[in-house]
Design an enzyme around this catalytic site. Structure first.
Site, mmCIF file in Angstrom:
data_model
loop_
_atom_site.group_PDB
_atom_site.id
_atom_site.type_symbol
_atom_site.label_atom_id
_atom_site.label_comp_id
_atom_site.label_asym_id
_atom_site.label_seq_id
_atom_site.Cartn_x
_atom_site.Cartn_y
_atom_site.Cartn_z
ATOM 1 N N ALA A 66 -6.617 -1.214 -2.152
ATOM 2 C CA ALA A 66 -6.514 -0.276 -1.041
ATOM 3 C C ALA A 66 -7.763 0.605 -1.071
ATOM 4 C CB ALA A 66 -5.250 0.571 -1.184
ATOM 5 N N GLY A 109 -4.218 -3.375 -4.405
ATOM 6 C CA GLY A 109 -3.699 -3.893 -3.150
ATOM 7 C C GLY A 109 -4.210 -5.291 -2.821
ATOM 8 N N GLU A 112 -1.924 -7.505 -4.619
ATOM 9 C CA GLU A 112 -0.624 -7.437 -3.936
ATOM 10 C C GLU A 112 -0.639 -8.216 -2.625
ATOM 11 O OE1 GLU A 112 -0.757 -3.100 -4.305
ATOM 12 O OE2 GLU A 112 1.255 -3.229 -5.144
ATOM 13 N N GLU A 132 -3.966 0.333 -10.793
ATOM 14 C CA GLU A 132 -3.573 1.633 -10.224
ATOM 15 C C GLU A 132 -3.335 2.695 -11.276
ATOM 16 O OE1 GLU A 132 -2.400 -1.308 -9.245
ATOM 17 O OE2 GLU A 132 -2.294 -1.373 -7.050
#
Ligand code: HXC
Length: 256
Positions: A66, A109, A112, A132
């Site tokens: 992200a 992300g 993911e 993270e």
């Protein structure tokens, strides 16, 4: 349509390709990028001429996570009110199969997003991880759930709590990716082409049934499978597929 952060194309019959294209940020998944991704996925899902999708990035990065710079000053009330990340899971609502072709970084992300796809193929250069924890947060795009289902508790705990990277070979040995491939995009397009040559209705039913395996008990899952199996006897493609076998010819699918 013209996108700013992705490319969408039709490289072969029945195959849609989405390429994450934000090279200066290693395909960091900003909100505008994700909106474009969702838009392109929805368009391919609606397009009867497309029966399998490939999602890829660049040689250097599938996606490095992200967008940290976009997130860093947000407050709890901002992310809560905006339902930040909720639209990421739209990827899992796509009915056509999505094959992730991963080269380079698939972190946070990015990892993911790959795990939201149906099949992951990895280049030997692929670097996966859920880092993270090093940013003082936890995975927010399904990582704690999908990684645990894919590799089991001990490994998922180790990876999420240490944030360490893992290699394509590790990911393959755990079954997180189906194989490591030198020409990962060509290979993913070949798998997509193969799937696109099947009955689209059977493919979509099969995807749905496999996904149910991760959501429900064995008894319920097997019951669901049998119901869907029975339902396919109402399709043209079941008649065609079985007739073609009996007549020793190739089936011509109606995709209905
Ligand atoms: C914003 C990013 C970024 C990210 C890289 N960039 N990753 N920008 N968000 N996630 C930017 C860098 O700031 C830099 O911009 C440019 O991309 C190139 O990156 P470099 O760091 O210079 O490249 P390199 O030295 O090769 O290192 C690559 C890297 C590193 C190891 C992948 O970029 C890195 O650690 N990135 C962050 C990885 C990460 O923590 N991901 C998880 C994010 S959290 P400039 O402008 O300086 O050139 C997350 C939350 C998930 O994903 C929860 C919600 C789903």
């Amino acid at each position: 349509p013209q996108y700013n952060y992705i490319l969408a194309s039709r490289p072969a019959d029945g195959v849609g390709l989405i390429t994450l294209n934000r090279p200066k940020a290693l395909n960091a998944l900003s909100s505008p990028l994700f909106e474009e991704l969702n838009h392109a996925l929805a368009q391919f899902d609606e397009d009867d001429g497309v029966r399998a999708l490939v999602l890829t990035g660049s040689e250097k990065a599938f996606a490095a996570g992200a967008d940290i710079k976009e997130m860093k000053d947000k407050e709890y009330s901002d992310v809560f009110k905006a339902k930040f990340l909720e639209n990421w899971s739209l990827v899992t609502q796509i009915r056509k199969p999505i094959i992730a072709a991963v080269s380079g970084y698939a972190l946070g992300g990015g990892c993911e997003l790959a795990m939201m796809c149906d099949i992951i193929l990895a280049s030997p250069t692929a670097v996966f991880g859920q880092p993270e924890i090093n940013l003082g947060i936890i995975p927010g795009g399904g990582g704690t759930q999908r990684l645990t289902r894919a590799v089991g508790k001990s490994l998922a705990m180790e990876l999420v709590l240490t944030g360490r990277n893992f290699t394509a070979a590790e990911a393959a040995s755990w079954g997180l990716v189906s194989r490591v491939s030198e020409n990962v995009l060509d290979d993913a397009l070949a798998v997509a082409g193969n799937i696109a040559s099947k009955s689209a209705i059977a493919v979509q039913a099969a995807k749905e049934a496999v996904n149910i395996a991760l959501e429900t008990s064995l008894t319920e899952g097997v019951r669901y499978e049998r119901r869907v199996f029975h339902g396919l006897f109402a399709t043209k493609d079941q008649k065609e597929g079985m007739a073609a076998f009996a007549e020793k010819r190739k089936p011509t699918w109606a995709h209905s």
